[in-house]
Design a protein around this motif. Structure first.
Motif, short mmCIF file in Angstrom:
data_model
loop_
_atom_site.label_atom_id
_atom_site.label_comp_id
_atom_site.label_asym_id
_atom_site.label_seq_id
_atom_site.Cartn_x
_atom_site.Cartn_y
_atom_site.Cartn_z
N VAL B 679 0.85 -1.20 0.00
CA VAL B 679 0.00 0.00 0.00
C VAL B 679 0.88 1.25 0.00
O VAL B 679 2.02 1.21 0.45
CB VAL B 679 -0.92 0.05 1.24
CG1 VAL B 679 -1.92 -1.07 1.23
CG2 VAL B 679 -0.10 0.03 2.52
N ARG B 680 0.32 2.34 -0.54
CA ARG B 680 1.06 3.61 -0.54
C ARG B 680 0.51 4.49 0.57
O ARG B 680 -0.70 4.70 0.67
CB ARG B 680 0.91 4.29 -1.91
CG ARG B 680 1.40 5.74 -1.92
CD ARG B 680 1.67 6.23 -3.33
NE ARG B 680 2.93 5.71 -3.87
CZ ARG B 680 3.02 4.65 -4.68
NH1 ARG B 680 1.94 4.00 -5.03
NH2 ARG B 680 4.18 4.24 -5.13
N VAL B 681 1.40 4.94 1.43
CA VAL B 681 1.02 5.84 2.51
C VAL B 681 1.68 7.19 2.25
O VAL B 681 2.89 7.25 2.07
CB VAL B 681 1.49 5.30 3.88
CG1 VAL B 681 0.98 6.19 5.00
CG2 VAL B 681 1.01 3.88 4.07
N SER B 682 0.89 8.24 2.19
CA SER B 682 1.48 9.55 1.86
C SER B 682 0.86 10.67 2.69
O SER B 682 -0.30 10.60 3.10
CB SER B 682 1.29 9.83 0.37
OG SER B 682 -0.01 9.44 -0.03
N SER B 683 1.71 11.65 2.97
CA SER B 683 1.22 12.87 3.62
C SER B 683 2.14 14.01 3.21
O SER B 683 3.34 13.79 3.00
CB SER B 683 1.24 12.70 5.14
OG SER B 683 2.58 12.77 5.59
N ASN B 684 1.58 15.21 3.14
CA ASN B 684 2.27 16.42 2.66
C ASN B 684 3.54 16.12 1.87
O ASN B 684 4.66 16.27 2.36
CB ASN B 684 2.56 17.40 3.81
CG ASN B 684 3.15 16.69 5.04
OD1 ASN B 684 4.12 15.97 4.93
ND2 ASN B 684 2.50 16.92 6.18
N GLY B 685 3.36 15.63 0.64
CA GLY B 685 4.51 15.47 -0.24
C GLY B 685 5.19 14.12 -0.15
O GLY B 685 5.33 13.43 -1.15
N THR B 686 5.59 13.67 1.06
CA THR B 686 6.28 12.37 1.14
C THR B 686 5.30 11.22 0.98
O THR B 686 4.13 11.31 1.37
CB THR B 686 7.00 12.19 2.50
OG1 THR B 686 6.26 12.92 3.47
CG2 THR B 686 8.43 12.65 2.43
#
Ligand SMILES: Cc1cc2nc3c(=O)[nH]c(=O)nc-3n(C[C@H](O)[C@H](O)[C@H](O)COP(=O)(O)O)c2cc1C
Ligand code: SF4
Ligand code: FES
Lengths: 440, 722, 155
Positions: B679-686
């Motif tokens: 799964v892809r986990v992302s927050s503010n850019g990263t």
């Protein structure tokens, strides 16, 4: 002899598997009566009848019942567990009882549940009994719909192939979802059993005898059978007899009556060689013991046990060394592996008997068999260890010449002509859970 | 507690009085009679009577009985193998059965010399077995993990290891499979035994079947020396034996402190000693030289350089501490900086509320509690593994264990712990807390465990404790091993000032790894660092002194209970240790410091009594938990197997946190995410790609990721199928 | 496997403690996986009952009726314990061996039949006992075997 029946009663005449049929002959009336009685009274009645357990040990059911702390004196629920794991070689009576009188069995469960004010009844039936499980399931459904359970929950639990799960504490472990290995006792089930709660655990036949006791009353029931063991019991007769099968008779019939009257004698007019009176686990009898009465105390006085009243008849064609080897392979296969003497000892005995059977055994090997039996007996955690040596030990003792000849002559005296020659066992085939490499 | 009734028992003709219910093995020992046992190990759980080695004759019983399953009752008469032929015969039989398949390769077995089976065989054992058939054969030791080897031929199936796994650690990973003579010990599908406490099975194994892969064939019992000390890798401070050989640590064994660790160790404490010999370790004092990086210098030169730098700093000096220092180290630093350099500015890893002393109790008391309330988003087992064992033991003993966190028995929003304390203390809790409140009220003994970082040093949970009164104990789990001792040594510390700093003293690798300390270093004219390994801060340093490990120090360390314990030098550090250095340095600034602590705690330290005091404990108002916004709320925690030491032990790498994201079933389903899916986990850019672990207990709307794999992620995150 | 998960939850609800459902759950999983228990099946059961996969394997491997290798479309089991042995079980075993061309414990080439020996099945009075797809054929004599195999291959 036209004996009165207390277990299979009425099932010869008609099919009693359906609820209405069973009700038509007065079924579940005793449950209704019992439920109007004070639980202590029910226990008293069963105690008076001195009904002894049919699962093997012959322990009085009344005593077990009274060991369960009454509802007022205990925390949490109590349970009834019916032992329908019937796996003792030679025994096939519980299976017949379940097929023919499932509702009488259920009625017995429910009366017992009332006697100890149990919350639920668990029926542990061996996994191989699929047809029987279906019969029971149907009966349970009928009874539930008919509202016969009241507050009691009835759960049918199927085993999955392990003789040891017939041992009560192993059964409880298995029922709790663990490996079916016996527990050290005390505490005993009536005090701390299923989920460590007070638990009454009895054999199918013991429980199925209860409605008759309630119906006849302790006195009348006690008139059947012998004083030390009242009532009737279903004898499982198998082996080399003309009419094998289950025979419900009063306790105390003689082996001679059972084998020669009911079983109509040895097949093809052959001669009798040996009798195993209580399932493969008990010491063997010889023909000169035909007049032993088949009740707990008489059989024990004669040096064996009534066990599950499973009588195996052996004729002249069988080689006792081969029979011993086959029996021991069973116990090795079924040893749960928890305690050392049984786990290691049974395997050792099998190796020794294989050697002797093949004609490669020395005098030392034969003496060692006797010695190893002695080293296992009385030292294991549960009785399986004892069972594993009672059979072999008694074969060697009672048929010593035959064992001796294997050693002296270097081959089986039957020279491959015995009825038991080369009988393979499950432990001979490659195991499918073969992470363990145990060299043959 | 009421004193238990005493009963009279006779063992081999000797009368002895013991409390009713005492195990017969212990009773016999009290009478000076040793009954041999294999499967019996009371710390693991109820006796199982499996091996049958303890068979004894009991008056009035026809069959031999297993002493291990019996307890003392009045008038019991027991005869062991020493006075009963029947019992002797029984034991002899069992021993012969055990040896049927046990190889007699004692000379090249790790257990050789420390093996009960070997001893028994010599004392009673049949010299040569009468079984002339091939013994059970298996592949010789197979690794069940990079840490543990299993030799199935030596296994006597006492089920100690599997019971540890099932009944103590409750990880259920090491089991017996198959039945009867075919039974073997195994892991699922031969996957590695990967659990934080796995190493304990090595110590519970009564024979040489389970052995340490890091110790195997290293030493013979007679070549080694066992040093009693304390583990310095987490705030529990388990008591250990450091087995040394030629001045080097060869293995770590437990040294049962019944109040602290009950003889259990986590794998970090047991196996991390390997980092002492890491080749990237700083082994001599270093001095920064223009453009050429560092040069090795002598102890004296290092002192000169440090003295010069700190002198020029005139007063504007800050100390950054790790929380792993000994009390003596922290004190020496305090004396140097406060009395010698006239500064109070310090960067402390953690603060501790003084009222903790008022609700102090031994860890073992957790087991005696009827209610244990665990607060905080940081998994206890990752922070202080042994505390997790005490909690499990409490639950097995019938205590109600309430956990308040996003995956707890009360699944709360992240950061709810302070608010929960306040609500429970004020007495009108919201619905989801009512049952907990009732239980706390009814309970006779309450254990309160706080498991997350807390700038108030425990004020919230202490306020709750005060509302419950005497019956409450507080276990505040710090992040650092001796943060408590260090904070005590630095009581009146002042905040680091803003702007340029004259000098910065960075004490230890943990401090150096802290970004806030790195920031301080960048605005300091002079930086003095003690560290075991090069790191972001050493690059900024002017003088670097080789740091030491807890296994190389003498001194005092204070665990989470507030129990001062004694550290002993098991191995020699590359150069003299920090205390000596800072004592010398303090001397140069006219402050005499005795590097040797005045008085050290006992080998088995006792816990100071609760301190008096009943002033109201005030906790700052708790902000409402749960940040609003879209996406899932991220909970990051620091895994147990992290840090400079762990990173340097190859055999421990498989224990480090997997690149996983824990997600609730409720959030996984709509996103089409299945067990083990990327799964892809992302927050503010990263954005990071991690493996999904469906946690059915986790509260919807929350994901949990170990810090190492959550780098760059913060606040709320988007989770999608990769 | 969400279906299996839900069925296991249902069985679990019958017991005071869910762990008791591990045997019924294994039976369900074995049915769902074509008569045997691949590692994945054990994982499913573990997941549904909140156990470690190893705990499930420990229970499963204790019992004879759970399979850890693929089995044939049909299961033929022959009891060779005492009563059946006395009634000529050996000859029945031999008959199956030659009809199927495999020793006990194996599955026929065509994957049709798995043939194995079992301990006392509780049919001693009607020996020799043969169990076909969990239903008893009592008694089965050597001469009945060819027809029986025929019937299985045909069905
Ligand atoms: C190895 C072993 C196997 C047993 N198998 C059975 C069994 O299959 N059925 C049974 O009713 N009792 C069996 N028992 C006896 C039970 O442990 C228990 O005594 C019995 O179920 C009690 O019921 P009862 O008092 O009605 O006889 C076995 C005992 C042992 C040691
Ligand atoms: S005697 Fe055999 S079956 Fe009974 S506990 Fe011991 S190993 Fe298990
Ligand atoms: S120590 Fe008592 S049986 Fe093992």
């Amino acid at each position: 002899m036209a004996a009165e029946l207390t277990v299979l009663t009425g099932s010869d005449e008609r099919d009693l598997t359906r609820l209405e049929a069973y009700r038509a002959i007065g079924g579940y009336r005793q449950l209704a009566r019992a439920r109007k009685m004070n639980p202590a009274r029910v226990i008293e009645e069963i105690s008076k009848a001195s009904l002894r357990g049919r699962g093997g040990a012959g322990f009085p059911m009344g005593r077990k019942l009274s060991l369960v702390p009454p509802a007022a004196k205990r925390q949490g629920p109590a349970y009834v567990v019916a032992n329908a794991d019937e796996s003792e070689p030679g025994a096939f009576k519980d299976r017949e009882i379940i097929r023919r009188v499932p509702h009488r069995f259920l009625e017995g469960c429910l009366i017992a549940a009332h006697a100890i004010e149990a919350e639920a009844v668990f029926i542990y039936i061996r996994g191989e009994y699929l047809a029987e499980a279906l019969v029971l399931e149907a009966a349970i459904e009928e009874a539930r719909v008919a509202g016969l359970f009241g507050q009691v929950k009835v759960v049918l639990h199927r085993g999955a192939g392990a003789y040891i799960c017939g041992e009560e504490s192993a059964l409880l472990e298995s029922l709790e979802g663990s490996r079916g290995q016996p527990r050290p006792r005390p505490p005993f089930p009536p005090v701390a059993g299923l989920y460590m709660q007070p638990t009454l655990i009895n054999n199918v036949q013991t429980i199925t005898s209860v409605p008759a006791i309630m119906e006849l009353g302790a006195e009348r029931y006690a008139e059947l059978g012998v004083a030390s063991a009242p009532g009737t019991v279903v004898y499982s007769l198998s082996g080399n007899v003309n009419r094998p099968g289950n025979y419900e008779l009063p306790l105390g019939v003689t082996l001679r009556e059972l084998i020669f009257e009911f079983g109509q004698g040895i097949a093809d007019g052959r001669t009798l060689k040996a009798i195993i009176p209580g399932g493969s686990s008990v010491p063997v009898f010889t023909p000169d013991q035909l007049d032993v009465q088949l009740d707990f105390d008489s059989v024990q006085a004669a040096g064996s046990y009534l066990g599950s009243a499973a009588v195996i008849v052996v004729d002249e064609r069988a080689c006792m060394v081969q029979l011993a080897l086959r029996a021991e392979k069973f116990y090795m296969h079924e040893s749960c592996g928890k305690c050392t003497p049984c786990r290691e000892g049974t395997r050792w005995l099998v190796r020794l008997l294989e050697k002797i059977e093949a004609g490669d055994g020395t005098q030392g090997d034969l003496d060692l068999v006797v010695d190893v039996c002695g080293r296992i007996e009385g030292k294991s955690l549960c009785a399986l260890g004892d069972f594993a040596v009672w059979c072999v030990g008694s074969y060697v003792e009672k048929f010593h010449d035959e064992f001796q000849r294997h050693v002296d002559e270097g081959h089986c005296p039957y020279g491959g002509e015995s009825s038991t020659d080369g009988v393979p066992a499950p432990s001979d085939q490659h195991t499918h859970t073969a992470m363990a490499q145990v060299p043959a | 507690m009421s004193t238990p009734e005493l009963v009279n028992v006779v063992i081999d003709g000797r009368d002895i009085q013991v409390p009713k219910g005492t195990g017969m093995v212990e009773t016999a020992l009290a009478a000076g009679v040793e009954i041999p046992v294999f499967c019996y190990e009371p710390r693991i759980g109820p006796p199982i009577g499996a091996c049958r080695m303890c068979l004894c004759e009991v008056e009035g019983m026809p069959k031999l009985q297993t002493a291990c399953t019996m307890t003392a009752t009045d008038g019991l008469v027991l005869r062991t193998a020493q006075t009963s032929d029947k019992a002797a015969d029984g034991q002899d039989a069992v021993l012969e059965f055990i040896l049927l398949n046990h190889p007699l390769d004692c000379p090249d077995c790790d257990k050789g010399g420390e093996c009960p089976l070997q001893d028994l065989t010599f004392r009673w054992g049949p010299g040569n077995t009468r079984m002339h058939f091939p013994k059970r054969t298996f592949d010789k030791p197979i690794p069940i993990s990079p840490l543990i080897g299993l030799d199935r031929e030596r296994c006597i199936l006492c089920y100690r290891c599997t019971r540890f796994s099932e009944l103590v650690a409750e990880d259920g990973q090491l089991v017996a499979v198959d039945r009867g003579a075919q039974s073997i010990i195994a892991t699922f599908e031969d996957e590695p035994y990967r659990a934080p406490l796995s190493g304990n099975v090595i110590e519970v194994c009564p024979v040489g079947a389970l052995t340490s892969m890091t110790y195997r064939f290293r030493a013979r019992p007679w070549e080694i020396q066992n040093v009693p000390t304390v583990c310095g890798l987490c705030p529990v401070g388990c008591n250990v034996w450091a087995t040394t050989r030629e001045g080097k640590v060869a293995r770590i064994l437990s040294r049962n402190h019944p109040e602290v660790d009950e003889g259990w160790l986590c794998d970090k404490g047991r196996f991390a000693y390997g980092h002492l010999g890491a080749e990237d370790r700083i082994t001599s004092p270093l001095r920064r030289v223009r453009r050429r990086g560092f040069e090795r210098v002598s102890w004296e030169e290092a002192l000169d350089e440090a003295e010069r730098g700190l002198h020029e700093a005139d007063g504007s000096v800050v100390v950054a501490l790790s929380g792993g220092e000994t009390v003596e180290q922290a004190t020496a630093l305090a004396r140097l900086v406060q009395d010698g350099l006239g500064s109070r500015a310090a960067f402390l890893p953690e603060t501790f509320h003084p009222a903790l002393e008022r609700f102090r109790a031994p860890l073992s008391a957790i087991r005696d509690a009827d209610v244990a309330l665990v607060l905080g988003d940081h998994p206890v087992i990752e922070r202080a593994p042994i505390v997790d064992l005490w909690l499990r033991s409490a639950r097995r003993g019938g205590a109600e264990v309430i956990t308040v966190n996003p995956a707890g028995t009360i699944p709360t929003a992240p950061g709810s712990a302070p608010a929960t304390c306040a609500q429970l203390a004020q007495g009108d809790p919201p619905r989801e807390l009512r049952n907990a409140a009732r239980s706390l009220k009814r309970a006779k003994r309450v254990a309160l465990v706080w498991s997350q970082d807390d700038s108030t040093g425990g004020a919230h949970v202490l306020a709750l404790a005060q509302s419950l009164g005497e019956k409450a104990s507080v276990y505040f789990l710090p992040r650092t091993p001796n943060g408590r001792g260090v904070a005590a040594a630095w009581r009146a510390a002042a905040e680091p000032p803003a702007g340029e700093l004259g000098g910065l003293i960075v004490s230890g690798d943990e401090a150096a790894a802290d970004p806030r300390v790195q920031e301080l270093a960048q605005r300091a004219r002079f930086v003095l660092t003690t560290a075991m390994f090069e790191n972001e801060v050493t690059l900024w340093s002017h003088v670097v002194l080789p740091g030491t490990s807890y296994l190389e120090r003498e001194g005092t360390t204070v665990n989470l209970e507030g129990r001062p314990q004694r550290l002993r030098r098991a191995a020699n550090p590359p150069v003299d240790d920090e205390v000596a250095f800072f004592a010398d340095l303090a001397g140069r600034f006219g402050v005499p410091v005795d590097p040797w602590a005045a008085e050290l705690p006992a080998e088995r330290a006792s816990l100071p009594p609760r301190s008096e005091g009943n002033g109201a404990i005030k906790a700052p108002a708790a902000r409402a938990a749960g940040r609003p916004g879209k996406g899932l709320e991220l909970v990051r925690y620091r895994g147990l197997f992290s840090g400079a030491a762990v990173e340097r032990v190859p055999q421990l790498q498989f224990q480090r946190a997997l690149a996983e994201v824990e997600i609730s079933a409720a959030d996984a389903l709509p996103r089409g995410i299945e067990r083990g899916a990327p799964v892809r986990v992302s927050s503010n850019g990263t954005s990071r790609t991690l493996t999904a672990r469906i946690n059915r207990r986790l509260r919807a709307g929350v994901v949990r990721i170990e810090a190492e794999h959550a780098e760059g992620l913060a606040g709320r995150v988007e989770v999608t199928r990769a | 496997m969400a279906k299996l998960y839900n069925r296991i939850q249902k069985v679990g609800a019958k017991y005071p403690q869910r762990r008791s459902a591990v045997m019924p759950a294994l039976r369900l999983a074995q049915e769902a996986h074509g008569g045997w228990l691949p590692p994945e099946a054990l994982r499913d059961v573990a997941d549904a009952l909140d156990l470690a996969p190893a705990e499930v394997e420990a229970v499963a491997t204790f019992y004879d009726m759970f399979n850890f290798e693929p089995v044939g479309r049909h299961l033929v089991e022959v009891c060779t314990n005492l009563s059946c042995a006395l009634a000529g079980a050996k000859q029945v075993v031999d008959a199956f061996e030659s009809e199927l061309g495999i020793p006990p414990g194996e599955t026929s080439e065509d994957g049709e039949v798995t043939f194995r020996l079992i301990e006392c099945a509780g049919g001693c009075g009607y020996a020799p006992v043969v169990v076909v797809d969990h239903l008893y054929r009592e008694p089965t004599r050597p001469e009945d075997v060819p027809g029986l195999v025929e019937e299985l291959r045909g069905s």
